[in-house]
Design a protein around this motif. Structure first.
Motif, PDB file in Angstrom:
ATOM      1  N   LEU A   1       0.834  -1.203   0.000  1.00  0.00           N
ATOM      2  CA  LEU A   1       0.000   0.000   0.000  1.00  0.00           C
ATOM      3  C   LEU A   1       0.871   1.256   0.000  1.00  0.00           C
ATOM      4  CD1 LEU A   1      -2.725   1.448   0.208  1.00  0.00           C
ATOM      5  CD2 LEU A   1      -2.580   1.193   2.704  1.00  0.00           C
ATOM      6  N   PHE A   2       1.917   1.254   0.820  1.00  0.00           N
ATOM      7  CA  PHE A   2       2.795   2.415   0.864  1.00  0.00           C
ATOM      8  C   PHE A   2       3.502   2.615  -0.477  1.00  0.00           C
ATOM      9  CE2 PHE A   2       3.393   2.098   5.744  1.00  0.00           C
ATOM     10  CZ  PHE A   2       2.163   2.708   5.922  1.00  0.00           C
ATOM     11  N   MET A   3       3.876   1.518  -1.146  1.00  0.00           N
ATOM     12  CA  MET A   3       4.518   1.648  -2.451  1.00  0.00           C
ATOM     13  C   MET A   3       3.543   2.202  -3.487  1.00  0.00           C
ATOM     14  SD  MET A   3       7.161   1.534  -4.328  1.00  0.00           S
ATOM     15  CE  MET A   3       8.450   0.552  -3.559  1.00  0.00           C
ATOM     16  N   ILE A   4       2.292   1.767  -3.448  1.00  0.00           N
ATOM     17  CA  ILE A   4       1.281   2.304  -4.363  1.00  0.00           C
ATOM     18  C   ILE A   4       1.086   3.799  -4.131  1.00  0.00           C
ATOM     19  CG2 ILE A   4      -1.184   2.241  -4.955  1.00  0.00           C
ATOM     20  CD1 ILE A   4      -1.087  -0.784  -4.321  1.00  0.00           C
ATOM     21  N   LEU A   5       1.021   4.205  -2.865  1.00  0.00           N
ATOM     22  CA  LEU A   5       0.874   5.625  -2.544  1.00  0.00           C
ATOM     23  C   LEU A   5       2.119   6.412  -2.970  1.00  0.00           C
ATOM     24  CD1 LEU A   5      -0.755   5.382   1.011  1.00  0.00           C
ATOM     25  CD2 LEU A   5      -1.860   6.105  -1.115  1.00  0.00           C
ATOM     26  N   SER A   6       3.293   5.794  -2.809  1.00  0.00           N
ATOM     27  CA  SER A   6       4.534   6.453  -3.200  1.00  0.00           C
ATOM     28  C   SER A   6       4.574   6.693  -4.709  1.00  0.00           C
ATOM     29  CB  SER A   6       5.737   5.606  -2.782  1.00  0.00           C
ATOM     30  OG  SER A   6       6.930   6.124  -3.330  1.00  0.00           O
ATOM     31  N   THR A   7       4.308   5.656  -5.485  1.00  0.00           N
ATOM     32  CA  THR A   7       4.371   5.811  -6.938  1.00  0.00           C
ATOM     33  C   THR A   7       3.326   6.811  -7.424  1.00  0.00           C
ATOM     34  OG1 THR A   7       2.972   3.823  -7.186  1.00  0.00           O
ATOM     35  CG2 THR A   7       5.364   3.531  -7.373  1.00  0.00           C
TER      36      THR A   7
ATOM     37  N   MET B   1       5.120  24.191  -8.927  1.00  0.00           N
ATOM     38  CA  MET B   1       6.199  23.735  -8.058  1.00  0.00           C
ATOM     39  C   MET B   1       5.737  23.572  -6.613  1.00  0.00           C
ATOM     40  SD  MET B   1       8.740  23.037  -9.909  1.00  0.00           S
ATOM     41  CE  MET B   1       7.382  22.361 -10.873  1.00  0.00           C
ATOM     42  N   ALA B   2       4.779  24.401  -6.184  1.00  0.00           N
ATOM     43  CA  ALA B   2       4.231  24.246  -4.836  1.00  0.00           C
ATOM     44  C   ALA B   2       3.523  22.895  -4.711  1.00  0.00           C
ATOM     45  CB  ALA B   2       3.260  25.384  -4.524  1.00  0.00           C
ATOM     46  N   GLY B   3       2.750  22.534  -5.723  1.00  0.00           N
ATOM     47  CA  GLY B   3       2.074  21.233  -5.708  1.00  0.00           C
ATOM     48  C   GLY B   3       3.046  20.079  -5.832  1.00  0.00           C
ATOM     49  N   ALA B   4       4.019  20.225  -6.741  1.00  0.00           N
ATOM     50  CA  ALA B   4       5.002  19.160  -6.932  1.00  0.00           C
ATOM     51  C   ALA B   4       5.815  18.927  -5.663  1.00  0.00           C
ATOM     52  CB  ALA B   4       5.933  19.512  -8.097  1.00  0.00           C
ATOM     53  N   GLY B   5       6.171  20.011  -4.974  1.00  0.00           N
ATOM     54  CA  GLY B   5       6.951  19.881  -3.743  1.00  0.00           C
ATOM     55  C   GLY B   5       6.222  19.106  -2.666  1.00  0.00           C
ATOM     56  N   LEU B   6       4.916  19.333  -2.556  1.00  0.00           N
ATOM     57  CA  LEU B   6       4.129  18.617  -1.550  1.00  0.00           C
ATOM     58  C   LEU B   6       4.047  17.130  -1.871  1.00  0.00           C
ATOM     59  CD1 LEU B   6       2.393  18.835   1.005  1.00  0.00           C
ATOM     60  CD2 LEU B   6       0.418  19.258  -0.473  1.00  0.00           C
ATOM     61  N   PHE B   7       3.754  16.808  -3.136  1.00  0.00           N
ATOM     62  CA  PHE B   7       3.675  15.398  -3.525  1.00  0.00           C
ATOM     63  C   PHE B   7       5.039  14.717  -3.422  1.00  0.00           C
ATOM     64  CE2 PHE B   7      -0.376  16.579  -5.626  1.00  0.00           C
ATOM     65  CZ  PHE B   7      -1.170  15.544  -5.135  1.00  0.00           C
ATOM     66  N   LEU B   8       6.108  15.472  -3.672  1.00  0.00           N
ATOM     67  CA  LEU B   8       7.445  14.899  -3.576  1.00  0.00           C
ATOM     68  C   LEU B   8       7.738  14.405  -2.163  1.00  0.00           C
ATOM     69  CD1 LEU B   8      10.269  14.455  -4.914  1.00  0.00           C
ATOM     70  CD2 LEU B   8      10.872  16.721  -4.032  1.00  0.00           C
ATOM     71  N   ILE B   9       7.355  15.191  -1.168  1.00  0.00           N
ATOM     72  CA  ILE B   9       7.574  14.802   0.221  1.00  0.00           C
ATOM     73  C   ILE B   9       6.927  13.456   0.509  1.00  0.00           C
ATOM     74  CG2 ILE B   9       6.982  15.345   2.616  1.00  0.00           C
ATOM     75  CD1 ILE B   9       7.313  18.300   1.898  1.00  0.00           C
ATOM     76  N   PHE B  10       5.678  13.316   0.083  1.00  0.00           N
ATOM     77  CA  PHE B  10       4.968  12.069   0.379  1.00  0.00           C
ATOM     78  C   PHE B  10       5.488  10.905  -0.467  1.00  0.00           C
ATOM     79  CE2 PHE B  10       1.937  15.257   1.982  1.00  0.00           C
ATOM     80  CZ  PHE B  10       1.809  14.762   3.273  1.00  0.00           C
ATOM     81  N   GLY B  11       5.992  11.200  -1.670  1.00  0.00           N
ATOM     82  CA  GLY B  11       6.629  10.147  -2.456  1.00  0.00           C
ATOM     83  C   GLY B  11       7.846   9.600  -1.727  1.00  0.00           C
ATOM     84  N   HIS B  12       8.712  10.495  -1.234  1.00  0.00           N
ATOM     85  CA  HIS B  12       9.898  10.076  -0.477  1.00  0.00           C
ATOM     86  C   HIS B  12       9.494   9.317   0.798  1.00  0.00           C
ATOM     87  CE1 HIS B  12      12.678  12.005  -3.048  1.00  0.00           C
ATOM     88  NE2 HIS B  12      12.546  13.242  -2.614  1.00  0.00           N
ATOM     89  N   PHE B  13       8.503   9.845   1.501  1.00  0.00           N
ATOM     90  CA  PHE B  13       8.089   9.247   2.771  1.00  0.00           C
ATOM     91  C   PHE B  13       7.559   7.824   2.570  1.00  0.00           C
ATOM     92  CE2 PHE B  13       4.512   8.369   5.692  1.00  0.00           C
ATOM     93  CZ  PHE B  13       5.217   8.292   6.879  1.00  0.00           C
ATOM     94  N   PHE B  14       6.643   7.661   1.631  1.00  0.00           N
ATOM     95  CA  PHE B  14       5.991   6.363   1.472  1.00  0.00           C
ATOM     96  C   PHE B  14       6.926   5.304   0.892  1.00  0.00           C
ATOM     97  CE2 PHE B  14       1.892   8.807   1.584  1.00  0.00           C
ATOM     98  CZ  PHE B  14       1.388   8.187   2.711  1.00  0.00           C
ATOM     99  N   ILE B  15       7.862   5.701   0.000  1.00  0.00           N
ATOM    100  CA  ILE B  15       8.753   4.671  -0.550  1.00  0.00           C
ATOM    101  C   ILE B  15       9.739   4.207   0.523  1.00  0.00           C
ATOM    102  CG2 ILE B  15      10.644   6.111  -1.459  1.00  0.00           C
ATOM    103  CD1 ILE B  15      10.514   4.310  -3.987  1.00  0.00           C
ATOM    104  N   PHE B  16      10.163   5.121   1.390  1.00  0.00           N
ATOM    105  CA  PHE B  16      11.042   4.719   2.495  1.00  0.00           C
ATOM    106  C   PHE B  16      10.303   3.804   3.461  1.00  0.00           C
ATOM    107  CE2 PHE B  16      12.560   5.478   6.859  1.00  0.00           C
ATOM    108  CZ  PHE B  16      13.862   5.011   6.726  1.00  0.00           C
ATOM    109  N   MET B  17       9.075   4.172   3.808  1.00  0.00           N
ATOM    110  CA  MET B  17       8.301   3.375   4.752  1.00  0.00           C
ATOM    111  C   MET B  17       7.913   2.019   4.165  1.00  0.00           C
ATOM    112  SD  MET B  17       8.270   4.974   7.546  1.00  0.00           S
ATOM    113  CE  MET B  17       7.092   3.898   8.393  1.00  0.00           C
ATOM    114  N   ALA B  18       7.697   1.966   2.846  1.00  0.00           N
ATOM    115  CA  ALA B  18       7.314   0.697   2.218  1.00  0.00           C
ATOM    116  C   ALA B  18       8.368  -0.370   2.471  1.00  0.00           C
ATOM    117  CB  ALA B  18       7.115   0.897   0.715  1.00  0.00           C
ATOM    118  N   TYR B  19       9.656  -0.004   2.281  1.00  0.00           N
ATOM    119  CA  TYR B  19      10.718  -0.976   2.483  1.00  0.00           C
ATOM    120  C   TYR B  19      11.047  -1.163   3.958  1.00  0.00           C
ATOM    121  CZ  TYR B  19      11.588  -1.196  -2.526  1.00  0.00           C
ATOM    122  OH  TYR B  19      11.462  -1.404  -3.873  1.00  0.00           O
TER     123      TYR B  19
END
Length: 295
Positions: free
Chosen positions: A12-18, A214-232
């Motif tokens: 689930l975290f990987m799906i949210l990350s991608t 860039m404001a939107g991309a920056g927010l999604f980037l944070i959660f991409g990094h967070f969820f891919i780290f948590m997935a593993y």
């Protein structure tokens, strides 16, 4: 997080990350119209930092902010920097389908690395299912591989550095919060892209449209990094890695919604193959867990 069944947390975290990464990439691609690529990365990093630092305080991580400079965290995020610097140049000079397809070797590299470094047993059936997921991802991307050059090597470099990033992330100790790791990645890429911009590009004044993207991309980037780290962190590599192929599924959705690009029959078949292989792997893992409990 405790209310989420253990078997599906990692996937689930990987799906949210991608999904988060594709939302970020979509806004990134829109912003590169009129702006140099490294400048876009720098602006995105600035926006993500402005989102992220207050978020750390809101989550109660103020005293743990120095962990952003933890050696193992920095090691992971330097690989992230190398990956994104390769990716943005490849993306700017190749068809997106080709760069996406080459990036799909990341899960396979992750499995090899996990087996060698951490002694994880993958199993023949799971490897076969991961192979089917890879085939499905290529069916979605449908690369032409025209004009293969140094940019293809950069796309492969992105995949290799991304796998190294996630393997290095496995070594980050459990006392470091995932959001700290995510914000550290943002800061490292911000600094690196700023240096790359100064060395190779001329500043172009962004319009309000670019800054909002860039404001939107920056927010999604944070959660991409967070969820891919948590997935593993919460799931076995053999179960989590195949869901990286959901990147191509989200990319098709982005193409349909944002760029009005409808998937053809081959892409739809590839999506079904990715989903089927992922669900089968989760089912196998859940069955293994139940047998372990019974034993």
């Amino acid at each position: 997080m405790h209310f989420i069944p253990i078997a599906i947390r990692g996937p689930l975290f990987m799906i949210l990350s991608t999904g988060s990464y594709v939302a970020n990439d979509t806004m990134l691609k829109l912003a590169t119209v009129g702006l140099p690529p490294y400048e876009v990365l720098f602006l995105r990093g600035t926006a993500a930092t402005l989102w992220g630092i207050p978020l750390l305080f809101a989550l109660g991580y103020a005293k743990q902010i120095p962990l952003i400079l933890d050696r193992k965290v920095l090691q992971r995020n330097l690989f992230e920097l190398a990956a994104i610097l390769c990716y943005v140049v490849a993306l700017a000079n190749m068809q997106i389908a080709d760069s996406t397809a080459l990036g799909q070797i990341t899960p396979l590299l992750m499995l090899i690395g996990s087996s060698v470094l951490f002694g994880e047993r993958i199993g023949g059936l799971r490897i076969a299912l991961i192979g089917l997921g890879f085939i499905g991802a290529v069916m979605v991307a449908q690369p032409t591989m025209q004009g293969i050059s140094v940019y293809a090597l950069l796309a492969l470099g992105n995949a290799a550095f991304a796998a190294a990033r996630d393997l290095a992330g496995r070594r980050v100790t459990a006392d470091v919060p995932g959001m700290i790791v995510a914000i550290s990645a943002v800061v490292v890429v911000l600094v690196g892209s700023g240096v790359a911009h100064l060395m190779s590009e001329r500043w172009v004044t962004p319009e309000t449209y670019h800054l909002l993207l860039m404001a939107g991309a920056g927010l999604f980037l944070i959660f991409g990094h967070f969820f891919i780290f948590m997935a593993y962190r919460v799931g076995p590599t053999g179960v989590v890695a195949p869901f990286y192929y959901c990147f191509t599924v989200w990319a098709v959705i982005s193409g349909l919604v944002v760029f009005q690009q409808s998937p053809n029959a081959l892409a739809i078949g590839g999506i079904l193959l990715v989903v089927a292989s992922g669900l089968t792997i989760v089912s196998l893992d859940e069955r293994r867990r139940r047998l372990t409990v019974v034993a």
